[in-house]
Design a protein around this motif. Sequence first.
Motif, PDB file in Angstrom:
ATOM      1  N   VAL A  35       0.835  -1.208   0.000  1.00  0.00           N
ATOM      2  CA  VAL A  35       0.000   0.000   0.000  1.00  0.00           C
ATOM      3  C   VAL A  35       0.868   1.256   0.000  1.00  0.00           C
ATOM      4  O   VAL A  35       0.556   2.238  -0.686  1.00  0.00           O
ATOM      5  N   LEU A  36       1.967   1.222   0.731  1.00  0.00           N
ATOM      6  CA  LEU A  36       2.874   2.379   0.760  1.00  0.00           C
ATOM      7  C   LEU A  36       3.459   2.641  -0.629  1.00  0.00           C
ATOM      8  O   LEU A  36       3.541   3.805  -1.072  1.00  0.00           O
ATOM      9  N   ILE A  37       3.852   1.581  -1.327  1.00  0.00           N
ATOM     10  CA  ILE A  37       4.408   1.745  -2.679  1.00  0.00           C
ATOM     11  C   ILE A  37       3.369   2.370  -3.609  1.00  0.00           C
ATOM     12  O   ILE A  37       3.684   3.265  -4.405  1.00  0.00           O
ATOM     13  N   ILE A  38       2.137   1.907  -3.507  1.00  0.00           N
ATOM     14  CA  ILE A  38       1.072   2.455  -4.361  1.00  0.00           C
ATOM     15  C   ILE A  38       0.866   3.941  -4.075  1.00  0.00           C
ATOM     16  O   ILE A  38       0.740   4.763  -4.994  1.00  0.00           O
ATOM     17  N   VAL A  39       0.825   4.302  -2.802  1.00  0.00           N
ATOM     18  CA  VAL A  39       0.610   5.708  -2.430  1.00  0.00           C
ATOM     19  C   VAL A  39       1.750   6.572  -2.946  1.00  0.00           C
ATOM     20  O   VAL A  39       1.521   7.665  -3.500  1.00  0.00           O
ATOM     21  N   VAL A  40       2.991   6.114  -2.784  1.00  0.00           N
ATOM     22  CA  VAL A  40       4.144   6.892  -3.245  1.00  0.00           C
ATOM     23  C   VAL A  40       4.092   7.085  -4.766  1.00  0.00           C
ATOM     24  O   VAL A  40       4.284   8.204  -5.277  1.00  0.00           O
ATOM     25  N   ALA A  45      -5.356   8.474  -5.347  1.00  0.00           N
ATOM     26  CA  ALA A  45      -5.614   7.478  -4.302  1.00  0.00           C
ATOM     27  C   ALA A  45      -6.415   8.112  -3.171  1.00  0.00           C
ATOM     28  O   ALA A  45      -5.962   9.074  -2.538  1.00  0.00           O
ATOM     29  N   GLY A  46      -7.620   7.585  -2.915  1.00  0.00           N
ATOM     30  CA  GLY A  46      -8.438   8.066  -1.814  1.00  0.00           C
ATOM     31  C   GLY A  46      -8.009   7.438  -0.501  1.00  0.00           C
ATOM     32  O   GLY A  46      -7.613   6.267  -0.468  1.00  0.00           O
ATOM     33  N   VAL A  47      -8.113   8.202   0.579  1.00  0.00           N
ATOM     34  CA  VAL A  47      -7.706   7.686   1.891  1.00  0.00           C
ATOM     35  C   VAL A  47      -8.559   6.473   2.272  1.00  0.00           C
ATOM     36  O   VAL A  47      -8.044   5.446   2.734  1.00  0.00           O
ATOM     37  N   GLY A  48      -9.861   6.576   2.058  1.00  0.00           N
ATOM     38  CA  GLY A  48     -10.746   5.460   2.401  1.00  0.00           C
ATOM     39  C   GLY A  48     -10.422   4.200   1.630  1.00  0.00           C
ATOM     40  O   GLY A  48     -10.396   3.096   2.186  1.00  0.00           O
ATOM     41  N   ALA A  49     -10.138   4.356   0.328  1.00  0.00           N
ATOM     42  CA  ALA A  49      -9.819   3.189  -0.501  1.00  0.00           C
ATOM     43  C   ALA A  49      -8.516   2.541  -0.058  1.00  0.00           C
ATOM     44  O   ALA A  49      -8.403   1.315  -0.013  1.00  0.00           O
ATOM     45  N   MET A  50      -7.517   3.356   0.282  1.00  0.00           N
ATOM     46  CA  MET A  50      -6.228   2.809   0.701  1.00  0.00           C
ATOM     47  C   MET A  50      -6.332   2.120   2.070  1.00  0.00           C
ATOM     48  O   MET A  50      -5.719   1.076   2.300  1.00  0.00           O
ATOM     49  N   LEU A  87      -8.062  -1.200   1.495  1.00  0.00           N
ATOM     50  CA  LEU A  87      -7.137  -2.154   0.870  1.00  0.00           C
ATOM     51  C   LEU A  87      -6.147  -2.673   1.905  1.00  0.00           C
ATOM     52  O   LEU A  87      -5.856  -3.881   1.945  1.00  0.00           O
ATOM     53  N   LEU A  88      -5.627  -1.799   2.750  1.00  0.00           N
ATOM     54  CA  LEU A  88      -4.669  -2.202   3.776  1.00  0.00           C
ATOM     55  C   LEU A  88      -5.303  -3.192   4.745  1.00  0.00           C
ATOM     56  O   LEU A  88      -4.683  -4.210   5.096  1.00  0.00           O
ATOM     57  N   LEU A  89      -6.532  -2.936   5.176  1.00  0.00           N
ATOM     58  CA  LEU A  89      -7.204  -3.842   6.114  1.00  0.00           C
ATOM     59  C   LEU A  89      -7.446  -5.201   5.471  1.00  0.00           C
ATOM     60  O   LEU A  89      -7.217  -6.246   6.088  1.00  0.00           O
TER      61      LEU A  89
END
Length: 404
Positions: free
Chosen positions: A46-51, A98-103, A106-108
């Motif tokens: 998830v961190l890689i996607i956000v970056v 990337a939306g905060v809710g979507a990320m 996905l993380l959960l």
Amino acid sequence: MPGLAPASYLPGGDLADALRGAAGWTARTSVCLRFLARVRIAPLYVLIIVVINVVLNHAVSAETRTQVVLANSTNVDNLQHHRIWTLVTSAFVLDERAGVGAMVSLLLLLSVAEVLWGWRRLLVVFFLSNAVASCLVYGLLLVGVRGNWLGGAVTMASDVGTSYGSHAVGGALALTLPLRARRFLVPLAVLVVVVPLLDGATFTDTGHLLAVLLGFAAGWQMRRRPLAGCRLRRTLRCPGRTVAYSFDDVTQARAALLTVLRLHEHRQARLDDAVAACSDQADRIHVRETRDMSAIDGALAGGTWGVLLGTFVGIPLIGLVIGAVGIATVARRRDAGLNDTTVERTMRALPTGRAALLLLADPAGEPALTRALARAGGTPVPEVAREPGAARPDRDGSPGGERT
């Protein structure tokens, strides 16, 4: 006497055992936090996607961003020109911010899967399902374009994101949770992907449906063949030893099979294969295996790799059929793990109606296995060995019995 029904093995049994042994909400919270400390791959992904998303939306021009998205899309044009790397890279690029809710969602989702399955299974389910679903969508679009049912513009459409992989993980989780949760989650997973198809379906919606179905297949395989991912120890210095334990009835054998799978999951014993067998009054042998593939298992595995290899030459759907038929045929004839003859000889040596559990195990774990199976009513069978010249029983039950 009925055949030996599949044991209801569920991945994540070590977490379930720890929660059952915890008294009170404080202790259960502590258990959950301890298991969450195992999570590594999910937050990293998830961190890689956000970056990557931040860079594409804030550090480069809109034209460059569009080029990057199209270059990593699993569309017809890219796959026709053998840009196979897009089957992986497409899962790291988003077509929008990337939306905060979507990320967080996905993380959960990925964290729960990693806790229950481990990071290796998570990677296989997510990325293999993302690739296979993309290949299947590519195959369908290719047929549509060549048949003039779809416009040529669809060949250049952007198809990136995490949705195929996350839908597959969600489907697999629904199949690997306890029965009470499955009754609710499996219909919900189907409903989530079917409803969009009823109202102006796009090829992405079709991909979501295919990804959920792939997830169902993956979850079903985790429960049916929990030792399928283990490496056989034939090449190691200390090979596994075949041991067997007899039981009064099939119910005890099923419970014992779950017990040894839990020991393997807790790393208290190392198993390369486990087979539960019983004989009925007609002297037929019924077998429940945890590694060996049936024709259905072979078709699923062969179809998966067939569609991937077929994409290299532009015939993914033909590759699907050839792979499924070919590996299913091989699976019916190939005997992985414990030899069928060993199982048959062990059962013939026991009184009719008895059940047995045969294990290909690391000798270092035998004391733990013996203690656990003695509590489950198991009696060690003195010697289990395959006779060198013995004929291997056929899959249809002749001469050794039937597989159910």
